[in-house]
Design an enzyme around this catalytic site. Structure first.
Site, PDB file in Angstrom:
ATOM      1  N   LYS A 188      11.130 103.046 -49.927  1.00 10.88           N
ATOM      2  CA  LYS A 188      12.026 101.990 -49.433  1.00 10.88           C
ATOM      3  C   LYS A 188      11.638 100.633 -50.006  1.00 10.88           C
ATOM      4  O   LYS A 188      12.334  99.641 -49.814  1.00 10.88           O
ATOM      5  CB  LYS A 188      11.999 101.955 -47.901  1.00 10.88           C
ATOM      6  CG  LYS A 188      12.580 103.213 -47.261  1.00 10.88           C
ATOM      7  CD  LYS A 188      12.611 103.099 -45.772  1.00 10.88           C
ATOM      8  CE  LYS A 188      12.805 104.419 -45.075  1.00 10.88           C
ATOM      9  NZ  LYS A 188      14.164 104.953 -45.150  1.00 10.88           N
TER      10      LYS A 188
ATOM     11  N   ASP B 121       6.040 101.037 -36.608  1.00 12.57           N
ATOM     12  CA  ASP B 121       6.828 101.687 -37.664  1.00 12.57           C
ATOM     13  C   ASP B 121       7.328 100.572 -38.586  1.00 12.57           C
ATOM     14  O   ASP B 121       8.270  99.854 -38.254  1.00 12.57           O
ATOM     15  CB  ASP B 121       7.987 102.456 -37.025  1.00 12.57           C
ATOM     16  CG  ASP B 121       8.946 103.024 -38.065  1.00 12.57           C
ATOM     17  OD1 ASP B 121       8.841 102.653 -39.256  1.00 12.57           O
ATOM     18  OD2 ASP B 121       9.810 103.833 -37.677  1.00 12.57           O
TER      19      ASP B 121
ATOM     20  N   CYS C 266      19.546 108.428 -37.842  1.00 14.26           N
ATOM     21  CA  CYS C 266      18.321 108.980 -37.223  1.00 14.26           C
ATOM     22  C   CYS C 266      17.870 108.110 -36.048  1.00 14.26           C
ATOM     23  O   CYS C 266      16.669 107.900 -35.843  1.00 14.26           O
ATOM     24  CB  CYS C 266      17.192 109.131 -38.236  1.00 14.26           C
ATOM     25  SG  CYS C 266      17.576 110.273 -39.550  1.00 14.26           S
TER      26      CYS C 266
ATOM     27  N   HIS D 231      13.587 104.839 -34.772  1.00 20.36           N
ATOM     28  CA  HIS D 231      14.000 105.945 -35.647  1.00 20.36           C
ATOM     29  C   HIS D 231      13.400 107.229 -35.067  1.00 20.36           C
ATOM     30  O   HIS D 231      12.349 107.187 -34.418  1.00 20.36           O
ATOM     31  CB  HIS D 231      13.424 105.672 -37.043  1.00 20.36           C
ATOM     32  CG  HIS D 231      13.846 106.608 -38.120  1.00 20.36           C
ATOM     33  ND1 HIS D 231      13.311 107.869 -38.264  1.00 20.36           N
ATOM     34  CD2 HIS D 231      14.739 106.467 -39.131  1.00 20.36           C
ATOM     35  CE1 HIS D 231      13.856 108.462 -39.318  1.00 20.36           C
ATOM     36  NE2 HIS D 231      14.730 107.628 -39.861  1.00 20.36           N
TER      37      HIS D 231
HETATM   38  N1  PLP Z   1      11.293 104.703 -39.557  1.00 14.87           N
HETATM   39  C1  PLP Z   1      12.330 103.952 -39.942  1.00 14.87           C
HETATM   40  C2  PLP Z   1      12.629 102.686 -39.207  1.00 14.87           C
HETATM   41  C3  PLP Z   1      13.114 104.335 -41.019  1.00 14.87           C
HETATM   42  O1  PLP Z   1      14.144 103.593 -41.394  1.00 14.87           O
HETATM   43  C4  PLP Z   1      12.799 105.542 -41.693  1.00 14.87           C
HETATM   44  C5  PLP Z   1      13.655 106.023 -42.802  1.00 14.87           C
HETATM   45  O2  PLP Z   1      14.823 105.789 -42.825  1.00 14.87           O
HETATM   46  C6  PLP Z   1      11.699 106.276 -41.270  1.00 14.87           C
HETATM   47  C7  PLP Z   1      10.971 105.833 -40.203  1.00 14.87           C
HETATM   48  C8  PLP Z   1      11.298 107.540 -41.964  1.00 14.87           C
HETATM   49  O3  PLP Z   1      10.886 107.230 -43.250  1.00 14.87           O
HETATM   50  P1  PLP Z   1      10.564 108.409 -44.310  1.00 14.87           P
HETATM   51  O4  PLP Z   1      11.764 109.302 -44.313  1.00 14.87           O
HETATM   52  O5  PLP Z   1      10.361 107.686 -45.589  1.00 14.87           O
HETATM   53  O6  PLP Z   1       9.349 109.096 -43.834  1.00 14.87           O
END
Ligand code: PLP
Length: 416
Positions: A217, A191, A356, A114
């Site tokens: 989430k 992550d 993303c 991401h």
């Molecule tokens: N990493 C992954 C794999 C994600 O799916 C997401 C959110 O979609 C994030 C990071 C970022 O999370 P947040 O927007 O809650 O900080």
């Protein structure tokens, strides 16, 4: 499985919410504890000498214990509350990264990160004049461990890897990655945004030196998440932000830092969020993470099989068994956004776009996919509504079924 526990879903019985990878709906227990906190224990923690402030402090401390234990961590000082995964990863890249990565060092990420686990490392590499290396995927959408192995050298300082891909659902072999990284003394940053809600996670068993996650989430509130770190690494790190609560003594010329976890939590914390997140962890623990995984695996397999059997539909990522609760797909002749609009008219909520994860989608040769993602409240009816919506969209747009259907096991990721 649990739809009745979620007030929004109970209020909208015809809604098919298939966007839990973006954010999960909240069970009533989470809403209730937040409200109770505000009604009975609300004050600024740590600052007041009065009883109410002490109660708020205790709520915050208890939440830290509960959330830490959810990830197999008994020492609450190892859990830093943040706004979520993005802030946690930026915290590590800024505070640990800037003090440990030097010119000529190497940073390794994977193709499926991401942006929140890609860009902070890319930017750190640019700033420190370090090399930025990307481990590629196999044609099946899994991490190419041989390629990763070839990138890890004695100059590697950090290996940053998703536990689960939000875009195609791949579950990565984090323990194997960690073994490779630790063999050269590199630090492993995981992550966990997409694994924390769906898999049983023991941060230390995974070999993660840092593990980032988002409460929203997991059925917890927005605006709260965390970073779990190895104690020694957190101790030696400089602060990420400075301000209230994280200081010990502020002199005119110098300042000394508070102990963990406060050193890394500047300013008034999100106590209600932490309390809500703890309730979400307890809720998931009561269901049992293996039951959560089994339920989502069944729905993911069903959805993949049903979608892949439709002419023109291509499902991405590894076979459903090696995937978390995400089904990413394209429909020939139909833009993912148009599909999402048609599905929305049928009360089916999916995500369309690059999720993303532009470096991944570029390598797949597609600008966007449609993504359905599952959680504890979904059932077969949601899958049927999704499949019916895709068929209806094909009819409305007269989409040609000229793309070969993916195999029932799930099609390979295509590299452009
Ligand atoms: N990493 C992954 C794999 C994600 O799916 C997401 C959110 O979609 C994030 C990071 C970022 O999370 P947040 O927007 O809650 O900080």
């Amino acid at each position: 499985m649990r739809r009745a526990d979620f007030p929004l879903l109970a209020r909208h019985p015809d809604l098919h919410y298939l966007d839990s990878a973006a954010t999960a709906q909240k069970p009533a227990v989470v809403l209730d504890v937040e409200r109770t906190f505000y009604e009975t224990s609300y004050a600024n923690p740590h600052r007041g000498a009065y009883d109410l402030s002490t109660r708020a402090t205790e709520c915050y401390q208890e939440a830290r214990q509960v959330v830490g234990r959810f990830f197999g961590v008994d020492d609450p000082r190892r859990l830093i509350f943040t706004r979520g995964t993005t802030e946690s990863l930026n915290l590590v890249a800024a505070a640990w990264g800037r003090s440990h990565v030097r010119a000529g060092d190497e940073i390794v990420v994977t193709r499926l990160e991401h942006h929140a686990d890609f860009v902070p490392w890319q930017q750190l590499a640019i700033e420190r004049r370090a090399a930025f290396r990307i481990a590629e995927l196999t044609p099946a959408g899994e991490l190419d461990l041989d390629h990763l192995r070839s990138l890890i050298t004695p100059r590697t300082r950090v290996v940053a890897v998703a536990h689960v891909s939000n875009a195609i659902g791949t579950i990565l072999p984090v323990a194997e990655v960690a073994a490779l990284a630790h063999a050269v003394g590199a630090v492993v940053v995981v992550d966990g945004a997409q694994s924390a809600p769906h898999l049983a996670v023991d941060v230390d068993a995974l070999g993660a030196d840092f593990f980032a996650f988002s409460g929203h989430k997991m059925g917890g509130p927005m605006g709260i998440g965390g970073l779990i770190g190895r104690r020694a690494l957190l101790e030696e790190m400089p602060p990420y932000q400075t301000g209230g609560d994280m200081i010990e003594v502020v002199g005119d010329d110098r300042t000394s830092w508070n102990v963990l976890p406060h050193k890394l939590e500047a300013g008034t914390p999100n106590v209600a969020g932490a309390v809500g997140l703890a309730a979400a962890c307890t809720y998931l623990t009561q269901i049992g993470m293996s039951a959560v995984r089994a339920h989502e695996r069944r729905l993911t397999t069903l959805a993949s099989d049903r979608l892949a059997a439709i002419p023109g539909v291509r499902v991405y990522g590894p076979p459903a068994g090696g995937r978390s609760g995400v089904v990413s797909f394209t429909v020939a002749g139909l833009h993912a956004h148009d599909l999402a609009t048609i599905l929305d008219q049928r009360q089916v909520c999916i995500r369309a776009g690059h999720h993303c994860a532009q470096p991944l989608l570029r390598s797949m040769g597609v600008p966007a996919t449609a993504r359905a993602s599952f959680f504890v409240y979904n059932d077969e009816g949601d899958v049927e509504a999704l499949v019916a919506g895709v068929l209806a969209a094909q009819e409305i747009f007269g989409a040609p079924a000229d793309d070969p259907p993916a195999s029932a096991a799930g099609a390979a990721v295509e590299h452009g």
